[in-house]
Write a protein that holds these residues in place. Structure first.
Motif, mmCIF file in Angstrom:
data_model
loop_
_atom_site.group_PDB
_atom_site.id
_atom_site.type_symbol
_atom_site.label_atom_id
_atom_site.label_comp_id
_atom_site.label_asym_id
_atom_site.label_seq_id
_atom_site.Cartn_x
_atom_site.Cartn_y
_atom_site.Cartn_z
ATOM 1 N N ARG A 200 58.730 49.149 74.465
ATOM 2 C CA ARG A 200 58.945 47.708 74.364
ATOM 3 C C ARG A 200 57.639 46.923 74.302
ATOM 4 O O ARG A 200 57.628 45.770 73.877
ATOM 5 C CB ARG A 200 59.822 47.231 75.520
ATOM 6 N N LEU A 201 56.554 47.552 74.718
ATOM 7 C CA LEU A 201 55.238 46.924 74.592
ATOM 8 C C LEU A 201 54.605 47.189 73.229
ATOM 9 O O LEU A 201 53.518 46.711 72.938
ATOM 10 C CB LEU A 201 54.311 47.426 75.700
ATOM 11 N N GLY A 202 55.296 47.977 72.402
ATOM 12 C CA GLY A 202 54.811 48.218 71.047
ATOM 13 C C GLY A 202 54.110 49.538 70.841
ATOM 14 O O GLY A 202 53.549 49.782 69.770
ATOM 15 N N ALA A 203 54.122 50.426 71.846
ATOM 16 C CA ALA A 203 53.469 51.731 71.705
ATOM 17 C C ALA A 203 54.270 52.608 70.749
ATOM 18 O O ALA A 203 55.486 52.727 70.870
ATOM 19 C CB ALA A 203 53.344 52.411 73.065
ATOM 20 N N GLN A 204 53.580 53.251 69.813
ATOM 21 C CA GLN A 204 54.222 54.110 68.823
ATOM 22 C C GLN A 204 54.158 55.573 69.268
ATOM 23 O O GLN A 204 53.136 56.046 69.742
ATOM 24 C CB GLN A 204 53.516 53.958 67.466
ATOM 25 N N ASP A 205 55.282 56.288 69.082
ATOM 26 C CA ASP A 205 55.350 57.723 69.400
ATOM 27 C C ASP A 205 54.849 58.000 70.821
ATOM 28 O O ASP A 205 53.994 58.866 71.048
ATOM 29 C CB ASP A 205 54.538 58.543 68.394
ATOM 30 N N ALA A 206 55.377 57.263 71.773
ATOM 31 C CA ALA A 206 54.932 57.401 73.162
ATOM 32 C C ALA A 206 55.355 58.741 73.751
ATOM 33 O O ALA A 206 56.422 59.270 73.436
ATOM 34 C CB ALA A 206 55.507 56.264 74.003
ATOM 35 N N PHE A 222 50.309 59.872 80.107
ATOM 36 C CA PHE A 222 51.024 59.155 79.056
ATOM 37 C C PHE A 222 50.068 58.817 77.917
ATOM 38 O O PHE A 222 48.852 58.674 78.107
ATOM 39 C CB PHE A 222 51.694 57.889 79.603
ATOM 40 N N SER A 223 50.634 58.718 76.724
ATOM 41 C CA SER A 223 49.821 58.424 75.545
ATOM 42 C C SER A 223 50.716 57.848 74.463
ATOM 43 O O SER A 223 51.945 57.916 74.538
ATOM 44 C CB SER A 223 49.129 59.696 75.035
ATOM 45 N N TRP A 224 50.090 57.275 73.455
ATOM 46 C CA TRP A 224 50.826 56.806 72.295
ATOM 47 C C TRP A 224 49.918 56.876 71.078
ATOM 48 O O TRP A 224 48.700 57.015 71.187
ATOM 49 C CB TRP A 224 51.367 55.395 72.507
ATOM 50 N N ARG A 225 50.524 56.808 69.913
ATOM 51 C CA ARG A 225 49.778 56.919 68.663
ATOM 52 C C ARG A 225 49.127 55.592 68.327
ATOM 53 O O ARG A 225 49.763 54.549 68.359
ATOM 54 C CB ARG A 225 50.712 57.351 67.531
ATOM 55 N N THR A 226 47.845 55.636 68.001
ATOM 56 C CA THR A 226 47.112 54.412 67.654
ATOM 57 C C THR A 226 47.149 54.182 66.151
ATOM 58 O O THR A 226 47.436 55.093 65.376
ATOM 59 C CB THR A 226 45.656 54.521 68.116
#
Length: 226
Positions: A200-206, A222-226
């Motif tokens: 919901r914060l906009g992180a992609q492929d979290a 935790f991580s997400w795609r930049t």
């Protein structure tokens, strides 16, 4: 947007002065978890000063209402008695734990078991937080940028948590580790909540990978795609 769950990982090797692995941490991550029993143990460690926001109890009932039947909902509501729930009023954390146990017992057999239900309950709680006035402000601020997502994760946990300790260590622009001390909700619940909040914060492929450290302690990479 892909949200990837991961269960308890093998314990990260930790060494002390003697260079030996922390066996207590290893034990928590190599034995199958009975999550209802874990919740019961957590409840025994709570004090009268430990409280939880009504929002978490309300969203647990919402999950039972959506995933269960009328009998399941009635049994869970009986845990609360005549208690009226207000989202940002504090209630004994033992009430939340008892309600969570009831929800897991009611929903588990038909929804993938206790661990999966706990993730769904965490996800539902995060929806409640992120659609509240606090979460809406964070979402507006985030705007999808890595720095804003990072600061929002820290701020959200600070606002909604009124027991225990939370700390975030950043190991990259879109990668971090959340350490949770003295929490009365188990690892799968936090995994589900973090994934929903990141999305919901906009992180992609979290991605979120949890690790149990002790009866009330856990950590999450935790991580997400930049």
């Amino acid at each position: 947007m892909a949200l990837l769950y991961a269960g308890a990982l093998p314990s990260r090797r930790k060494t002390g002065q003697a260079g030996r692995e922390d066996m207590s941490t290893s034990r928590w991550n190599t034995m199958p978890m009975d999550w209802v029993k874990a919740l019961e143990q957590m409840m025994e460690l709570a004090t009268s000063e430990d409280t939880a926001r009504g929002l978490f109890l309300s969203r647990t009932l919402d999950a039972v209402r959506e995933l269960g039947d009328e009998q399941s909902l009635a049994r869970c509501q009986s845990v609360l008695g005549s208690q009226r729930l207000l989202d940002f009023v504090n209630y004994p954390v033992t009430l939340l734990v008892r309600l969570t146990i009831a929800a897991v017992q009611e929903l588990g057999p038909r929804n993938g078991g206790a661990e999966q239900v706990l993730r769904m309950l965490g996800q539902k709680a995060a929806v409640g937080v992120m659609t509240s006035s606090v979460g809406s402000a964070m979402h507006t601020q985030a705007g999808g940028g890595n720095e804003h997502i990072a600061s929002s994760i820290q701020a959200i946990y600070k606002v909604i948590s009124n027991y225990g300790e939370r700390s975030v260590e950043w190991v990259g622009p879109a990668r971090g580790r959340l350490t949770v001390r003295r929490s009365f909700l188990p690892m799968p619940y936090h995994e589900g909540a973090m994934l929903e909040a990141l999305a919901r914060l906009g992180a992609q492929d979290a991605r979120v990978q949890g690790r149990v450290l002790g009866p009330l302690d856990s950590e999450y990479d935790f991580s997400w795609r930049t």
